[in-house]
Design a protein around this motif. Structure first.
Motif, PDB file in Angstrom:
ATOM      1  N   VAL A 151       0.859  -1.193   0.000  1.00  9.19           N
ATOM      2  CA  VAL A 151       0.000   0.000   0.000  1.00  9.19           C
ATOM      3  C   VAL A 151       0.889   1.236   0.000  1.00  9.19           C
ATOM      4  N   SER A 152       0.364   2.333  -0.525  1.00  9.60           N
ATOM      5  CA  SER A 152       1.126   3.582  -0.533  1.00  9.60           C
ATOM      6  C   SER A 152       0.192   4.758  -0.288  1.00  9.60           C
ATOM      7  N   TRP A 153       0.798   5.874   0.115  1.00 12.95           N
ATOM      8  CA  TRP A 153       0.044   7.085   0.394  1.00 12.95           C
ATOM      9  C   TRP A 153       0.992   8.276   0.306  1.00 12.95           C
ATOM     10  N   ASP A 154       0.438   9.456   0.382  1.00 14.39           N
ATOM     11  CA  ASP A 154       1.223  10.700   0.291  1.00 14.39           C
ATOM     12  C   ASP A 154       2.095  10.759  -0.960  1.00 14.39           C
ATOM     13  N   LYS A 171       5.092   7.515   0.599  1.00 13.95           N
ATOM     14  CA  LYS A 171       5.315   6.571   1.685  1.00 13.95           C
ATOM     15  C   LYS A 171       4.572   5.300   1.284  1.00 13.95           C
ATOM     16  N   GLY A 172       5.081   4.194   1.742  1.00 18.98           N
ATOM     17  CA  GLY A 172       4.449   2.926   1.430  1.00 18.98           C
ATOM     18  C   GLY A 172       4.886   1.871   2.413  1.00 18.98           C
ATOM     19  N   ALA A 207       9.900   5.266   2.848  1.00 19.82           N
ATOM     20  CA  ALA A 207       9.775   6.410   1.942  1.00 19.82           C
ATOM     21  C   ALA A 207      10.433   5.968   0.637  1.00 19.82           C
ATOM     22  N   ASN A 208       9.779   6.224  -0.465  1.00 23.70           N
ATOM     23  CA  ASN A 208      10.259   5.764  -1.769  1.00 23.70           C
ATOM     24  C   ASN A 208      10.437   6.923  -2.725  1.00 23.70           C
ATOM     25  N   THR A 209      11.415   6.782  -3.600  1.00 22.95           N
ATOM     26  CA  THR A 209      11.559   7.661  -4.751  1.00 22.95           C
ATOM     27  C   THR A 209      11.530   6.788  -5.990  1.00 22.95           C
ATOM     28  N   THR A 210      10.661   7.131  -6.913  1.00 23.33           N
ATOM     29  CA  THR A 210      10.494   6.372  -8.147  1.00 23.33           C
ATOM     30  C   THR A 210      10.658   7.326  -9.322  1.00 23.33           C
ATOM     31  N   VAL A 211      11.546   6.991 -10.242  1.00 22.01           N
ATOM     32  CA  VAL A 211      11.714   7.762 -11.473  1.00 22.01           C
ATOM     33  C   VAL A 211      11.043   6.959 -12.582  1.00 22.01           C
ATOM     34  N   PRO A 259       0.271  -0.504   7.120  1.00 25.55           N
ATOM     35  CA  PRO A 259       1.331  -1.384   7.621  1.00 25.55           C
ATOM     36  C   PRO A 259       1.777  -0.981   9.022  1.00 25.55           C
ATOM     37  N   SER A 260       2.411  -1.912   9.718  1.00 22.68           N
ATOM     38  CA  SER A 260       2.982  -1.579  11.022  1.00 22.68           C
ATOM     39  C   SER A 260       4.113  -0.579  10.809  1.00 22.68           C
ATOM     40  N   ALA A 261       4.447   0.176  11.830  1.00 20.73           N
ATOM     41  CA  ALA A 261       5.458   1.236  11.731  1.00 20.73           C
ATOM     42  C   ALA A 261       6.793   0.699  11.220  1.00 20.73           C
TER      43      ALA A 261
END
Length: 147
Positions: A68-71, A87-88, A108-112, A101-103
């Motif tokens: 899952v992802s958000w923001d 964030k995911g 934090a991800n960066t995707t190009v 997800p649990s903490a």
């Protein structure tokens, strides 16, 4: 469909193929020479390595997990290149219907992404566990303002 919508299709496909445990479909959303840097520092280059790196995870510890992802924030660098940050995290199969997800599994991800005809593919991905230093005990003590 505009670029942002097409990018969202790709990013949703990443989540769906992970959640389906489909390493081939997951890798197909990456460019042939994509660079994938996992949270633990594992580097995979190209679709083949991305697929072969994820297949045993999807058959093993990550079987039945959900991504899952958000923001998410997408910035077009040019008409054919975009950078997405978000964030995911992974919700493990034993965590049931949990929505987040649990903490310890938040990253934090960066995707190009690059345009590939009428779709967008991932050309570089970097994943970092989300552990803001200022939120740790030491970080709170060291950043506390003096009175």
């Amino acid at each position: 469909m505009d670029a942002t919508e097409a990018i969202d299709v790709t990013m949703s496909g990443i989540e769906a193929s992970w959640s389906a445990g489909d390493a081939r479909a997951f890798a197909a959303l990456h460019a042939p020479t994509a660079t994938y840097l996992a949270f633990d520092g594992t580097l995979m280059i190209g679709r083949h390595e991305i697929e072969s790196g994820h297949a045993p995870l999807f058959r093993g510890i990550m079987r039945g997990s959900r991504l899952v992802s958000w923001d998410r924030h997408v910035r077009l660098v040019s008409p054919d290149v975009a950078v997405a940050t978000q964030k995911g995290g992974i919700i493990m199969r034993w965590q049931g219907d949990r929505a987040t997800p649990s903490a310890k599994r938040v990253s934090a991800n960066t995707t190009v992404l690059v345009r590939d005809g009428d779709r967008w593919v991932v050309t570089a991905f970097q994943n970092t566990r989300y552990r803001p230093w200022a939120q740790t005990l030491v970080g709170r003590v060291m950043t506390r303002s003096t009175r």
